[in-house]
Design an enzyme around this catalytic site. Structure first.
Site, PDB file in Angstrom:
ATOM      1  CD  GLN A  12      -2.461  -1.144   2.743  1.00 47.26           C
ATOM      2  OE1 GLN A  12      -3.529  -0.571   2.936  1.00 47.26           O
ATOM      3  NE2 GLN A  12      -1.822  -1.762   3.708  1.00 47.26           N
ATOM      4  CG  ASP A  47       7.807   3.707   1.150  1.00 45.06           C
ATOM      5  OD1 ASP A  47       7.473   3.523   2.339  1.00 45.06           O
ATOM      6  OD2 ASP A  47       8.051   2.756   0.362  1.00 45.06           O
ATOM      7  CG  HIS A  91      -2.812   2.500  -1.967  1.00 43.80           C
ATOM      8  ND1 HIS A  91      -2.787   2.377  -0.598  1.00 43.80           N
ATOM      9  CD2 HIS A  91      -3.945   1.891  -2.379  1.00 43.80           C
ATOM     10  CE1 HIS A  91      -3.878   1.728  -0.198  1.00 43.80           C
ATOM     11  NE2 HIS A  91      -4.592   1.414  -1.266  1.00 43.80           N
ATOM     12  N   GLY A  93       2.778  -4.508   9.001  1.00 42.73           N
ATOM     13  CA  GLY A  93       2.842  -3.061   9.184  1.00 42.73           C
ATOM     14  C   GLY A  93       1.678  -2.309   8.591  1.00 42.73           C
ATOM     15  CB  THR A  94      -1.181  -2.656   6.861  1.00 36.17           C
ATOM     16  OG1 THR A  94      -2.319  -1.894   6.449  1.00 36.17           O
ATOM     17  CG2 THR A  94      -1.547  -4.131   6.885  1.00 36.17           C
ATOM     18  CB  SER A  95      -4.015   0.406  10.629  1.00 34.22           C
ATOM     19  OG  SER A  95      -4.303   1.069   9.407  1.00 34.22           O
TER      20      SER A  95
HETATM   21  C1  BV8 Z   1     -12.022   3.185  -3.262  1.00 29.30           C
HETATM   22  C2  BV8 Z   1      -2.081   6.785  -1.337  1.00 29.30           C
HETATM   23  C3  BV8 Z   1     -14.013   3.254  -4.428  1.00 29.30           C
HETATM   24  C4  BV8 Z   1      -2.132   8.266  -1.157  1.00 29.30           C
HETATM   25  C5  BV8 Z   1      -3.780   5.830   0.139  1.00 29.30           C
HETATM   26  C6  BV8 Z   1     -16.059   2.819   4.818  1.00 29.30           C
HETATM   27  C7  BV8 Z   1     -15.759   1.462   4.943  1.00 29.30           C
HETATM   28  C8  BV8 Z   1     -14.877   0.835   4.068  1.00 29.30           C
HETATM   29  C9  BV8 Z   1     -14.274   1.561   3.036  1.00 29.30           C
HETATM   30  C10 BV8 Z   1     -14.565   2.901   2.925  1.00 29.30           C
HETATM   31  C11 BV8 Z   1     -15.449   3.529   3.808  1.00 29.30           C
HETATM   32  N1  BV8 Z   1     -15.518   4.828   3.452  1.00 29.30           N
HETATM   33  C12 BV8 Z   1     -14.725   5.041   2.380  1.00 29.30           C
HETATM   34  C13 BV8 Z   1     -14.161   3.863   2.041  1.00 29.30           C
HETATM   35  C14 BV8 Z   1     -13.234   3.614   0.931  1.00 29.30           C
HETATM   36  C15 BV8 Z   1     -11.842   4.094   1.294  1.00 29.30           C
HETATM   37  C16 BV8 Z   1     -11.390   3.537   2.619  1.00 29.30           C
HETATM   38  O1  BV8 Z   1     -11.035   2.382   2.722  1.00 29.30           O
HETATM   39  N2  BV8 Z   1     -11.426   4.391   3.658  1.00 29.30           N
HETATM   40  C17 BV8 Z   1     -11.022   3.930   4.983  1.00 29.30           C
HETATM   41  C18 BV8 Z   1     -10.155   4.991   5.655  1.00 29.30           C
HETATM   42  C19 BV8 Z   1     -12.267   3.626   5.790  1.00 29.30           C
HETATM   43  N3  BV8 Z   1     -10.995   3.558   0.244  1.00 29.30           N
HETATM   44  C20 BV8 Z   1     -10.830   4.251  -0.892  1.00 29.30           C
HETATM   45  O2  BV8 Z   1     -11.306   5.357  -1.094  1.00 29.30           O
HETATM   46  C21 BV8 Z   1     -10.054   3.532  -1.979  1.00 29.30           C
HETATM   47  N4  BV8 Z   1     -10.797   3.643  -3.208  1.00 29.30           N
HETATM   48  O3  BV8 Z   1     -12.563   2.572  -2.373  1.00 29.30           O
HETATM   49  O4  BV8 Z   1     -12.625   3.515  -4.426  1.00 29.30           O
HETATM   50  C22 BV8 Z   1     -14.488   3.356  -5.777  1.00 29.30           C
HETATM   51  C23 BV8 Z   1     -15.232   2.301  -6.300  1.00 29.30           C
HETATM   52  C24 BV8 Z   1     -15.732   2.411  -7.542  1.00 29.30           C
HETATM   53  C25 BV8 Z   1     -15.473   3.554  -8.311  1.00 29.30           C
HETATM   54  C26 BV8 Z   1     -14.702   4.604  -7.796  1.00 29.30           C
HETATM   55  C27 BV8 Z   1     -14.198   4.511  -6.522  1.00 29.30           C
HETATM   56  C28 BV8 Z   1      -8.695   4.185  -2.190  1.00 29.30           C
HETATM   57  C29 BV8 Z   1      -7.839   3.967  -0.974  1.00 29.30           C
HETATM   58  C30 BV8 Z   1      -6.406   4.427  -1.261  1.00 29.30           C
HETATM   59  C31 BV8 Z   1      -6.147   5.722  -0.531  1.00 29.30           C
HETATM   60  N5  BV8 Z   1      -4.720   6.068  -0.731  1.00 29.30           N
HETATM   61  N6  BV8 Z   1      -2.515   6.152  -0.100  1.00 29.30           N
HETATM   62  C32 BV8 Z   1      -1.045   8.723  -0.214  1.00 29.30           C
HETATM   63  O5  BV8 Z   1      -0.261   7.901   0.285  1.00 29.30           O
HETATM   64  O6  BV8 Z   1      -0.989   9.944  -0.004  1.00 29.30           O
HETATM   65  S1  BV8 Z   1      -4.182   5.057   1.573  1.00 29.30           S
HETATM   66  C33 BV8 Z   1      -2.960   5.197   2.739  1.00 29.30           C
HETATM   67  O7  BV8 Z   1      -3.430   4.381   3.833  1.00 29.30           O
HETATM   68  C34 BV8 Z   1      -1.591   4.634   2.417  1.00 29.30           C
HETATM   69  O8  BV8 Z   1      -1.502   3.964   1.181  1.00 29.30           O
HETATM   70  C35 BV8 Z   1      -1.394   3.633   3.539  1.00 29.30           C
HETATM   71  O9  BV8 Z   1      -0.543   2.637   3.222  1.00 29.30           O
HETATM   72  C36 BV8 Z   1      -2.770   3.157   3.683  1.00 29.30           C
HETATM   73  C37 BV8 Z   1      -3.107   2.266   4.816  1.00 29.30           C
HETATM   74  O10 BV8 Z   1      -2.522   2.784   5.964  1.00 29.30           O
HETATM   75  P1  BV8 Z   1      -1.398   1.831   6.617  1.00 29.30           P
HETATM   76  O11 BV8 Z   1      -0.386   1.517   5.576  1.00 29.30           O
HETATM   77  O12 BV8 Z   1      -2.072   0.686   7.268  1.00 29.30           O
HETATM   78  O13 BV8 Z   1      -0.728   2.807   7.625  1.00 29.30           O
HETATM   79  P2  BV8 Z   1      -1.255   3.121   9.101  1.00 29.30           P
HETATM   80  O14 BV8 Z   1      -0.473   4.281   9.611  1.00 29.30           O
HETATM   81  O15 BV8 Z   1      -2.745   3.166   9.095  1.00 29.30           O
HETATM   82  O16 BV8 Z   1      -0.852   1.821   9.937  1.00 29.30           O
HETATM   83  C38 BV8 Z   1       0.507   1.527  10.145  1.00 29.30           C
HETATM   84  C39 BV8 Z   1       0.531   0.279  11.013  1.00 29.30           C
HETATM   85  O17 BV8 Z   1       1.895  -0.099  11.176  1.00 29.30           O
HETATM   86  C40 BV8 Z   1      -0.034   0.503  12.407  1.00 29.30           C
HETATM   87  O18 BV8 Z   1      -0.983  -0.517  12.686  1.00 29.30           O
HETATM   88  C41 BV8 Z   1       1.176   0.388  13.335  1.00 29.30           C
HETATM   89  O19 BV8 Z   1       0.865  -0.328  14.526  1.00 29.30           O
HETATM   90  C42 BV8 Z   1       2.127  -0.434  12.513  1.00 29.30           C
HETATM   91  N7  BV8 Z   1       3.541  -0.140  12.765  1.00 29.30           N
HETATM   92  C43 BV8 Z   1       4.129   1.047  13.064  1.00 29.30           C
HETATM   93  N8  BV8 Z   1       5.471   0.877  13.176  1.00 29.30           N
HETATM   94  C44 BV8 Z   1       5.721  -0.435  12.926  1.00 29.30           C
HETATM   95  C45 BV8 Z   1       4.502  -1.087  12.655  1.00 29.30           C
HETATM   96  N9  BV8 Z   1       4.427  -2.403  12.378  1.00 29.30           N
HETATM   97  C46 BV8 Z   1       5.580  -3.101  12.359  1.00 29.30           C
HETATM   98  N10 BV8 Z   1       6.786  -2.549  12.598  1.00 29.30           N
HETATM   99  C47 BV8 Z   1       6.901  -1.226  12.888  1.00 29.30           C
HETATM  100  N11 BV8 Z   1       8.115  -0.704  13.124  1.00 29.30           N
END
Ligand code: BV8
Ligand code: ZN
Length: 250
Positions: free
Chosen positions: A101, A104, A119, A187-189
């Protein structure tokens, strides 16, 4: 030291088809801020404010400032032991898919081969209107924002909220998840869809699901094996064990 229960050791040794999903957490130890953790980039801003077409249309300069700030950070960091462990792991299995996802580019920099960037990639730009790639200079200080020859606004080539993921890439990611016998979520939430449904699809199709993450997530209780801790320490230890298990079975 992590534990290796027999079922985990068995699948590490015998799996032929492996798929991995990584998120921002795998790059945390490289110094790339995650999205939702403390100090996460989205603590200051909300995803809706920045990673959407509407945000870009209403305030392109702010969105560009955010991406240029993140690009600056990414230009100063490099892969960490977790990225390199996945490069080694890829050489240990014939059918290995790395789905990320992250935008980088650190998996590619580390040397991974079969990567699906679902992504997009923060270092690339394209036209908002005609999607033509744009590799010109991005200079937002002189008030003028970069424009395509068609007149459209230039934007980072990443997938924003509400946007479709690149169809060929996400389809291949789902195919890899469906055929996987072993799936790691690292490493994803596990909150952002459709990527977050990849590990579920894998497990529903019979894969042994492993989660490696610092904190608990919605996947933690669903996975066959959950290891909480830093990926930079855990992944090298797991890959070392895989090599050992495969060596012993020669
Ligand atoms: C789409 C690029 C539809 C941009 C990104 C309600 C329910 C379900 C879905 C939705 C909803 N409302 C809206 C939606 C859809 C939405 C979505 O899922 N929203 C979520 C927030 C609810 N999704 C979308 O809009 C997607 N498109 O659905 O299109 C559609 C259908 C038909 C026609 C047209 C459209 C598009 C989603 C993509 C968004 N773009 N990134 C940018 O980067 O600027 S998402 C962004 O979040 C990044 O890509 C990132 O990777 C991604 C997920 O986050 P994580 O990677 O998990 O990062 P996070 O910080 O959250 O977690 C890190 C984890 O690592 C933590 O748990 C932590 O504990 C852990 N950690 C930390 N350090 C360490 C570690 N683990 C191990 N070792 C360590 N050292
Ligand atoms: Zn254009």
């Amino acid at each position: 030291m992590i534990k290796f229960p027999d079922d985990f050791k068995g699948i590490l040794k015998n799996a032929k088809k492996v798929a991995i999903l990584t998120g921002a957490g795998i790059s945390a130890e490289s110094g790339v801020p995650t999205f939702r953790g403390e100090g996460g980039i989205w603590n200051k801003f909300k995803p809706e404010e920045l990673a959407t077409v509407d945000a870009f249309m209403s305030n392109p300069k702010l969105v560009w400032e955010w991406y240029l700030w993140r690009r600056q950070i990414m230009s100063e960091v490099g892969p960490n032991p977790a990225h390199y462990a996945l490069v080694d792991m890829e050489s240990l299995y014939d059918d290995f898919s790395l789905i990320t996802q992250n935008v980088d580019g650190l998996h590619r920099m580390a040397g991974s081969k079969n990567i699906y960037e679902v992504h997009g990639n923060i270092s690339l730009n394209k036209c908002l209107d005609c999607s033509r790639p744009y590799d010109g200079e991005i200079n937002i200080d002189d008030g003028e924002l970069p424009q395509c020859q068609c007149g459209g606004k230039i934007r980072p080539d990443v997938v924003w909220f509400g946007e479709m993921l690149p169809a060929d890439i996400i389809n291949k990611a789902f195919a890899a998840s469906e055929r996987a016998e072993l799936f790691f979520s690292i490493g994803t939430s596990a909150l952002v869809h459709p990527a977050a449904s990849l590990p579920v699809t894998a497990k529903q199709n019979g894969a042994y699901l492993v989660e490696v993450n610092l904190d608990p997530t919605p996947l933690s209780d669903y996975a066959d094996y959950t290891i909480h801790g830093p990926a930079g320490e855990i992944m090298p230890e797991i890959v070392e064990k895989i090599a050992e298990l495969k060596e012993d079975s020669k």
